[in-house]
Motif scaffolding. Structure first.
Motif, PDB file in Angstrom:
ATOM      1  N   SER A   1       7.481  31.400 -32.275  1.00  0.00           N
ATOM      2  CA  SER A   1       7.316  31.152 -30.739  1.00  0.00           C
ATOM      3  C   SER A   1       6.464  29.951 -30.347  1.00  0.00           C
ATOM      4  CB  SER A   1       7.087  32.425 -30.028  1.00  0.00           C
ATOM      5  OG  SER A   1       6.831  31.988 -28.471  1.00  0.00           O
TER       6      SER A   1
ATOM      7  N   SER B   1       4.374  30.031 -27.835  1.00  0.00           N
ATOM      8  CA  SER B   1       3.446  30.635 -27.263  1.00  0.00           C
ATOM      9  C   SER B   1       2.744  31.509 -27.937  1.00  0.00           C
ATOM     10  CB  SER B   1       4.062  31.504 -26.081  1.00  0.00           C
ATOM     11  OG  SER B   1       4.919  32.421 -26.570  1.00  0.00           O
TER      12      SER B   1
ATOM     13  N   GLN C   1      -0.317  32.950 -30.550  1.00  0.00           N
ATOM     14  CA  GLN C   1      -1.796  32.450 -30.410  1.00  0.00           C
ATOM     15  C   GLN C   1      -2.094  31.691 -31.733  1.00  0.00           C
ATOM     16  OE1 GLN C   1      -4.061  36.172 -30.140  1.00  0.00           O
ATOM     17  NE2 GLN C   1      -3.712  36.265 -28.138  1.00  0.00           N
TER      18      GLN C   1
ATOM     19  N   PRO D   1       1.696  28.068 -33.639  1.00  0.00           N
ATOM     20  CA  PRO D   1       2.819  28.230 -32.875  1.00  0.00           C
ATOM     21  C   PRO D   1       3.935  27.251 -33.186  1.00  0.00           C
ATOM     22  CG  PRO D   1       1.016  27.118 -31.517  1.00  0.00           C
ATOM     23  CD  PRO D   1       0.665  27.705 -32.867  1.00  0.00           C
TER      24      PRO D   1
END
Length: 300
Positions: free
Chosen positions: A156, A158, A160, A163
């Motif tokens: 994803s 998003s 951390q 990405p």
């Protein structure tokens, strides 16, 4: 012979992921992190200076090592005392790794087979260079004519860490008190909606181990690797949002992609291990075969 560019890029990946062992690393200046006389990590010099602010928890450096104070003498006391220090250090803007605080507890021990001596917040482990463990699953299919394809996940945007990069079918860190097979089943279900009955067919095949350093500290990691042969009509489904998409790709295409910058680095190592074990890379044709094998299985 193997493609020279591909071989060189793959060798660069392995050197990057084992740069703690290379000349010029911070290793000669690190201090051992010891608990009850046993080494459990490597502390970079800048972190040693920060720990000096907490003399009630960390003894002064001695003999090339930093230890916990004698009064901090049990699993619970060690875990709570160090966590209190880390909660304070979260205010330090220079410790970028702590911005990714996850509220995930990782066990700290000299070897995986040893009893844990304490737990530590996952995001802080690189400050102490403690060994981290995870589980990675290679999902693959074999056609009626014998052609192998591999399922890859696109992380994803998003996430951390890393990405948008390519990942194995499913993977996850080994949290304190959670078993390897339990983690495998959980990650398969959460990330790819793979039923437990299917996930449990995965075979333990290898470990991939490496140690690297970057601006966030020292990462000593070992991944328990599983192969999961899936039915030709199986389709993984995005589950908990950590993955944006899944791809089923011919194994030769997957191999070529290792030379790109599109893979999360440790996941690329897990795929490389698969390629070697399944003879898609052979010693007669790959000049760096021995270096590849050694780079995948460094002692932590």
């Amino acid at each position: 012979m193997a493609n020279t560019y591909w071989s060189e890029k793959t060798l660069q990946l392995l050197r990057r992921m084992n740069n703690f062992y290379l000349p010029g690393s911070c290793r000669p200046n690190c201090l051992r992190f010891e608990i009850d006389g046993a080494q459990v990590g490597w502390i970079p010099p800048r972190v040693v200076l920060l720990l000096a602010r907490f003399p009630e928890v960390f003894s002064p450096p001695h003999g090339g090592a930093v230890s916990l104070c004698p009064i901090v003498n049990s699993y619970g006391r060690r875990s709570e005392a160090v966590d209190t220090v880390l909660q304070t250090l979260r205010q330090d803007e220079s410790l970028t790794c702590l911005k990714g605080w996850r509220d995930e507890k990782y066990s700290v021990m000299p070897k995986f087979s040893d009893a844990p001596l304490m737990w530590m917040e996952r995001a802080a482990t690189s400050l102490f260079g403690v060994k981290r463990y995870g589980v990675h699953i290679n999902g693959y299919t074999v056609s009626d004519s014998g052609e192998v394809s591999m399922w890859l996940a696109r992380r994803s945007p998003s996430k951390q860490t890393y990405p948008g990069l390519l990942d194995n079918l499913a993977a996850g860190g080994l949290a304190a008190g959670v078993g390897i097979k339990q983690t495998l089943v959980k990650e398969c279900q959460e990330e790819a909606c793979i039923p437990a009955a299917t996930a449990e067919k995965a075979r333990p095949v290898s470990t991939v181990s490496y140690t690297y350093e970057d601006e966030e500290g020292v990462f000593a990691e070992s991944q328990f690797v599983f192969d999961l042969k899936l039915p030709l009509d199986f389709q993984p489904t995005v589950g908990d949002g950590e993955v944006q998409e899944f791809y089923l790709l011919p194994i030769e295409e997957v191999k070529e992609m290792l030379a790109s910058d599109d893979f999360k680095p440790n996941c690329a190592m897990v795929v490389l291990d698969f390629l070697i074990r399944h003879s898609f890379i052979e010693a007669d044709t790959e000049p760096y075969y021995q270096e590849f094998v050694e780079g995948l299985h460094q002692t932590l």
